[in-house]
Write a protein that holds these residues in place. Structure first.
Motif: not given
Length: 345
Positions: A165-170, A175-178, A200-202, A333-335
């Motif tokens: 979950x912590x990784x996903x928050x970053x 991904x959705x922004x890119x 997040x994508x939806x 992406x920015x991550x």
């Protein structure tokens, strides 16, 4: 996830050339550094420090139940590597140590603890077996496998889930922004866990619908995310038919598997996909340069624990070609993950 900058990587390589003795001893005995990090994360030192300007190492030891001098020595090692800042015995947060706080929005405390769990750490006691055979050492230390270890050890499973979950928050917002999902009607997230990426994508693309596909026990746990726009489908991508969709996402799944199994997963997606459908493989790529990089380290964890691997862009291109896809481009992406975009041939 926090990654080293290009300047730091070049500095590291330059230091090894300038002082080869220091490079060898620091690496040979370097087990100290992650174990200090694991101990600090397990004890909750960053939480005990809180938002106060500073505390002494003795005060922190009293708060977390540690030996005062031992904790001082641990923090001295960590602070010399950018995790916490120390002046004498006075401790304050650094940007890195703040990520060890449980309440940080991008907390990596559980991720740090996960790497130190016995099920993960002890596999490296048999690492030579992996190097000699190419077979994960985890088959010797965890005969039932890593995933069963997490199932049978609830505390370890909780830490692993929190780490993901912590990784996903970053990663998910990056991904959705890119990538522009708005041009698709339906997104199918394959092996999508509890649906963080798909949700997040939806949310960012209100006209898009989605299907979350994962194993039956995972889908059962993800039941709360279902809606009129997000459908759930249980199954095994090695055995069962995958949903029809305009675009397929598969995030940090392929690196769990060797090449042949990875091709089988891609072929299963290709079988469900119409010609021209899009596949987005979201993974940490190994760069082609010779500098140190986290993906190269993670690759060794995959070898040792699961038999999977991190790959280069070229290696993904070959797997996709063998599976009936053509790699079109890679979106940074920015991550720490990249989006590998392919089309069904």
């Amino acid at each position: 996830m926090a990654t080293r900058t290009e300047a730091q990587e070049k500095q590291s390589a330059g230091s090894a050339q300038a002082n080869p003795f220091q490079a060898i001893v620091m690496m040979a005995g370097g087990v100290v550094l992650p174990r200090c990090l694991h101990a600090a994360a397990d004890l909750g030192v960053a939480d005990a420090l809180g938002e106060e300007e500073q505390k002494t190492s003795d005060q922190l030891a009293a708060s977390v139940g540690a030996h005062p001098d031992a904790l001082f020595r641990v923090l001295r090692v960590l602070s010399s590597n950018g995790i916490f800042e120390m002046t004498g015995r006075k401790v304050r947060h650094s940007p890195a140590s703040r990520l060890l706080r449980s309440d940080h929005p991008h907390s990596l405390r559980s991720l740090a603890r996960m790497f130190g769990l016995p099920g993960c750490w002890n596999a490296f006691n048999e690492f030579g077996y992996s190097v000699r055979t190419g077979i994960p050492a985890g088959t010797k230390t965890l005969p039932k496998g890593l995933w069963r270890y997490f199932q049978e050890n609830p505390e370890a499973g909780r830490i692993f889930n929190e780490a993901m979950v912590g990784k996903a928050q970053v990663q998910v917002p990056a991904v959705v922004g890119a990538y522009d999902f708005s041009r698709f009607g339906t997104v199918a997230d394959i092996g999508g866990g509890r649906g963080h990426l798909l949700q997040a994508a939806l949310e960012a693309n209100r006209s898009v619908h989605g299907v979350l596909f994962d194993l039956p026990n995972v889908i059962q746990d993800a039941g709360a995310v279902a809606s009129d726009r997000l459908k759930l489908q249980a199954g095994d991508f090695f055995k069962d038919a995958l949903p029809a969709a305009d675009v397929y996402t598969i995030m940090e799944v392929i690196h769990d598997w060797p090449d042949e199994e990875s091709v089988a997963i891609f072929k299963a997606i290709r079988k469900a996909a119409k010609p021209g459908a899009t596949l987005l493989v979201i993974e940490q790529l190994i760069p082609e340069d010779k500098a140190p990089h986290w993906a190269k380290m993670l690759d060794i964890h995959m070898l040792t624990l699961l038999g999977g691997k991190q790959r280069t862009e070229e290696e993904y291109g070959e797997l996709l070609r063998r599976s009936g896809f053509a790699l079109e481009r890679v979106h940074p992406t920015r991550s720490d993950v990249s989006i590998i975009e392919a089309k069904a041939a």
